[in-house]
Design an enzyme around this catalytic site. Structure first.
Site, mmCIF file in Angstrom:
data_model
loop_
_atom_site.group_PDB
_atom_site.id
_atom_site.type_symbol
_atom_site.label_atom_id
_atom_site.label_comp_id
_atom_site.label_asym_id
_atom_site.label_seq_id
_atom_site.Cartn_x
_atom_site.Cartn_y
_atom_site.Cartn_z
ATOM 1 N N ASP A 86 0.857 -1.180 0.000
ATOM 2 C CA ASP A 86 0.000 0.000 0.000
ATOM 3 C C ASP A 86 0.898 1.236 0.000
ATOM 4 O OD1 ASP A 86 0.993 0.243 2.506
ATOM 5 O OD2 ASP A 86 -0.925 0.131 3.539
ATOM 6 N N ASP A 110 -7.908 -7.650 0.087
ATOM 7 C CA ASP A 110 -7.010 -7.857 1.227
ATOM 8 C C ASP A 110 -7.780 -7.475 2.469
ATOM 9 O OD1 ASP A 110 -6.728 -4.809 0.864
ATOM 10 O OD2 ASP A 110 -5.672 -5.200 2.742
ATOM 11 N N CYS A 141 -12.458 -28.967 6.300
ATOM 12 C CA CYS A 141 -11.260 -28.173 6.012
ATOM 13 C C CYS A 141 -10.017 -29.057 6.057
ATOM 14 C CB CYS A 141 -11.146 -27.045 7.045
ATOM 15 S SG CYS A 141 -9.634 -26.067 6.924
ATOM 16 N N CYS A 180 -6.828 -27.827 6.373
ATOM 17 C CA CYS A 180 -5.667 -27.099 6.900
ATOM 18 C C CYS A 180 -5.006 -27.885 8.034
ATOM 19 C CB CYS A 180 -6.073 -25.701 7.373
ATOM 20 S SG CYS A 180 -6.688 -25.634 9.067
ATOM 21 N N CYS A 201 -7.018 -28.076 11.321
ATOM 22 C CA CYS A 201 -8.167 -28.990 11.313
ATOM 23 C C CYS A 201 -7.725 -30.444 11.162
ATOM 24 C CB CYS A 201 -9.145 -28.602 10.194
ATOM 25 S SG CYS A 201 -10.009 -27.051 10.568
ATOM 26 N N HIS A 242 -5.653 -21.491 10.082
ATOM 27 C CA HIS A 242 -6.985 -21.929 9.663
ATOM 28 C C HIS A 242 -7.745 -20.820 8.938
ATOM 29 C CE1 HIS A 242 -10.953 -23.614 9.411
ATOM 30 N NE2 HIS A 242 -11.379 -22.439 9.868
#
Lengths: 377, 377
Positions: free
Chosen positions: B90, B270, B308, B310, B313, B339
């Protein structure tokens, strides 16, 4: 279940192998500390990646949080925290001892108020065995009283240390009885106490050996005593323990202490130092320690330790780690903890390899030479 | 360098592909925020593992710490933080705006005192371009003034919003001139402002399009306005931007906001929400949000989200994560951040797949249906 094979010795140093209910552990070994069911800031997968074979859990803390109901529901600590390899739990004795004024010790056990919610709690050898049975740790430690280096402002006297040691012995027998009553399929270790008095240490050891436990620890060191005192006990006690059983020196220490401990016949170590120091920007390296907060690291493009293969050294510079620390970014302690634990675990791997090759003394000389070089040169 | 190909559309929703100096980014995409050169609590390797293709850095923060000398020495932000894929920075405009009373805006730029050490600093379009050239980010944002939703206690009026928008336009031209003078090989994006006024948004957009920048963003949303206002601007502005260029909606938002944004023609998002909320025990799942601190999770053996994949999980229960949070253990926010980011990144992957198959509308209906189910049933 515990089987211990002594594969090789060099002087008092020993290369061994432990078979436990959750797997095999090569010794000498360093055990990362996971107080609340987590090695602070480190994923279980990272512990596996660095080659950690056994970790610690703290009975006292886990009893308070999450509590036995949750741990029983999960069938123990392994599944709860996602660690399938061996685990050792302490007895809670050291932690209630650390509460200081807040606890009251009697023959029966230790009465104290929970530091979490003020609940009145009573920890005894029997309760400690019951908790550790729920945790289902591979190695269970007897409930003991940790003899302090100082008592009420003066150095603990021999009569005081004797009274404490004898209490721990009676608690050892009660621990053994309860462990057997519970038919715990894991292994119970006794803990030699006796303060800074060699004679008391020998009495404690002799009485514990009569109990024929599968392993023994040396407790009551790293309790505030000067380094020489610690080294004196380390030189005195471990090699007197039964040669065919694993020997565990509790709560020790710096890399130098571990190497000295191995030379004195110790097989197992644990210490919060690698993780606690990491969170304070204190890094261990082959070439000496490094204080990440020192301004000189601000522009240093080198990794923490160019000879290290950990993910922190493989991917990041001292400048970046210095920056993370300065900004209070979580990734800082995460990477530093991985590095320090990797250093400790890898140090023991090098020691095992040196023992395998009959070159421990030569390795030890090189270790001291390298450590003295300084991490900044 | 920036090449954008539009692969497919469905209504206003677009499936595209961005080629940048550090690699390819499939859109619609969510960009994890790495303010100080680190996505808080997450290793770069974990970002790669979850499929993140581009991350953010904050010019304002990185200017203050570690500072340009260090970043210049490292040849930019990529090597410093160990991230080799594309990066967007940014302009610092939003951050100086967030300083409130502590900054003074003039035609030339923004004067403020460093919140780190009190140094007097002056950020201008030229300085922002110079910093971002040092950072060597693949996408550089123009320096702008973020029009607030409220000004001095009242809703920002149209004349106030116009003055702010016109200032941002003049700063866009100065940003473009400096970006070109620096021969920055990356891509500069313009930012549409205009507050909550459609007419001003259209004027801003038309003037920016004349600059023929390679991409455009919609700024000045998520600045304290009610959700309906945000949705109104989201429905108004993105689809009016040039169709053959990437469109970036800054600082948005919830999973529902992202899906709505895609439906409105947005390509890039974002937001700090997945990481910030993770640190507060707020987890996003396919079946609705989950508050980890709720006592009901204490004994829940299920993973956060059974659908999920990930690492959090795959390996851990809600009960364990609840315990980590209660004990203030670092592993809690580490797993929760992985996660939540995995959820956001995977959400966009599902959207891209649905768009590839021409099934975005059906996917979107199922998304809302699943999210309404509740994570506890």
């Amino acid at each position: 279940m515990l089987e211990f094979s002594l594969l090789k010795t060099e002087g008092q140093a020993r290369r061994g192998r432990l078979r436990l209910n959750h797997g095999v552990v090569d010794t000498p070994v360093f055990m990362p500390v996971g107080t609340y069911g987590t090695v602070k800031g480190v994923m279980p997968q990272s512990l596996l990646d660095m080659g950690a074979e056994i970790i610690l859990g703290n009975t006292f803390h886990l009893w308070l949080r999450p509590g036995l109901d949750v741990l029983r529901q999960f069938g123990g600590l392994h599944r709860f925290e996602g660690w399938q390899r061996p685990m050792l739990t302490d007895s809670g004795g050291f932690q209630v001892w650390s509460l200081g004024e807040m606890r009251k010790i009697s023959e029966e056990g230790v009465r104290f108020a929970s530091p979490v919610n003020g609940d009145k709690l009573f920890l005894t050898p029997e309760v400690s065995m019951q908790i550790q049975a729920v945790l289902n740790s591979d190695i269970v430690m007897q409930f003991d009283e940790c003899t302090p280096y100082q008592t009420a402002g003066h150095l603990t006297t021999e009569p005081e240390a004797r009274a404490s040691m004898e209490l721990s012995l009676r608690w050892a027998r009660r621990s053994r009885d309860e462990f057997e009553r519970l038919a715990n399929p894991n292994a119970l270790f006794g803990i030699v106490q006796g303060g800074m008095f060699e004679g008391l240490r020998e009495e404690s050891l002799a009485s514990l050996v009569e109990l024929e436990l599968p392993g023994y620890a040396v407790g009551g060191v790293s309790v505030g005593e000067p380094k020489e005192e610690m080294l004196r006990i380390m030189a005195h006690t471990p090699h007197r323990l039964p040669a065919h059983k694993p020997r565990y020196l509790m709560g020790v220490g710096t890399p130098e202490d571990l190497v000295e401990g191995v030379a004195c016949g110790v097989d197992m170590f644990d210490c919060v130092m690698p993780t606690r120091n990491a969170r304070n920007g204190h890094l261990f390296t082959r070439f000496g320690d490094l204080r990440l907060r020192n301004a000189r690291h601000k522009t240093d493009e080198r990794p923490i330790d160019p000879s290290c293969s950990c993910p922190a050294c493989a991917g990041f510079s001292r400048a970046y780690l210095h920056h993370l620390d300065r900004c209070g970014e979580m990734l800082g302690p995460m990477l530093a903890s991985i590095h320090n634990l990797h250093y400790y675990v890898n140090l023991m791997r090098e020691i095992r390899q040196a023992l395998d090759e009959g070159g421990f003394e030569a390795w030890r000389a090189r270790f001291h030479h390298d450590r003295a070089r300084g991490a900044d040169t």
